[in-house]
Structures are given as C-alpha cells and as structure tokens.
Design a protein around this motif. Structure first.
Motif: not given
Length: 177
Positions: A35-38, A41-43, A54-63, A2-14
């Motif tokens: 802030d999570s894989q779930e 998927v929703q977004l 994407v942050d590599l470490k998301l709480g107890g999950q792997s990014g 997509t040519d848009n400038r829509l960015l998703m930040i996946v980070e658990d540190d608010d």
C-alpha cells in the motif's frame, strides 16, 4: 523477465486490493499486496514478481515512484498503472518510468490481464483527427498541476489560481472510479 505468475498489487484502497487479489488468484496468480512505496521496496527484497498493478494515487504519494522502483528492480516486469485521475501527462510519465500500460478506473481483472498481454505498441492503430475540447484541455491542465504538486489539492489549486473547494468540486465531478 521472470516466467512466474507472481503479481504485486500496489493499492491503498484495502477493499479494492482484496477484490483484485481474489480475482487474480482465481486466474492462477500468486498475489502480493503493498500500500506504499516503502512496502514495495520491502517486498522486492524477498520476491521477484513478473507482473504489477499500481494505483497512481497512493494516499499522499504518487504511484509513479512505485512504478520507477518496480522497473528498476526488473526492467522486463509488466506494469499496469490504474487511476481514477487519468490524464495525458500522467500516462506519459508512467510509460517513461517503465509502465507497460495505463488504464482508467473502473477497470477489472479482465482489463488488467488484457493490458498485460498488450505490452507492445500497435503501429496500426488509426490516427483520428479529433480536436481537443476546452474542457479536455482544462482537465489535462488540472491534472498536470496535481501531478506537479504531488496530488496536494490545496497546492494544485494555488498553482491554478482557483479556490481549493472549486478544484475539489471539479475533481469530484470528473473522478472515474
């Protein structure tokens, strides 16, 4: 892609996520935060981002599971992995799963945007004959054990044959960001 400038930040540190969001919005991006894989998927059900951080470490999950989901959604999406636990093993896995770049923290929006621009490889990069030190080998071995134990410090310490507090101290000394 997509040519848009829509960015998703996946980070658990608010706080860090909000700081990155403001910085990228000033650069003309529309920003979504997960802030999570779930939540990723929703977004993705309603949005089609062209970029992701994407942050590599998301709480107890792997990014890395988020990288895989984002890449499956759009193989042309530019995905940058950020981590305070940089290692060769996790960098290789991130690239295999679809990341276009991998940055150690601390990194700012300038570094990330430059990483988006450098999504292709560079065959002209000089090959430096640099032997690996024992400390670097130890660090990579620790991070491989962390990755294999899904970033569970107690389990990684058991696999490495060391006390959990010893491993925690080593991580505290070397953590970036």
């Amino acid at each position: 892609m997509t040519d848009n400038r829509l960015l998703m930040i996946v980070e658990d540190d608010d706080a860090f996520a909000k700081t990155l969001k403001r910085s990228f919005e000033r650069r003309g991006y529309t920003v979504l935060i997960a802030d999570s894989q779930e939540m990723v998927v929703q977004l993705l059900a309603d949005h089609d981002p062209g970029y992701a951080v994407v942050d590599l470490k998301l709480g107890g999950q792997s990014g890395l599971v988020c990288v895989q989901a984002l890449h499956a959604h759009d193989p042309d999406m530019l995905i940058v992995v950020l981590t305070g636990f940089a290692s060769i093993a996790t960098a290789v896995e991130a690239i295999k799963l679809g990341a276009t770049n991998y940055l150690a923290k601390p990194s700012n929006s300038d570094d990330i945007e430059a990483a988006f621009a450098r999504s292709g490889g560079d065959t002209a990069i000089p090959l430096a004959p640099r032997p690996t030190s024992i400390k670097t080998l130890e660090w990579e071995h620790i991070h491989e054990a962390l990755k294999d134990s899904e970033f569970n410090i107690s389990e990684a310490a058991r696999r490495l044959g060391m006390h959990r507090r010893t491993l925690a101290r080593k991580l505290a000394k070397r953590q970036i960001g």
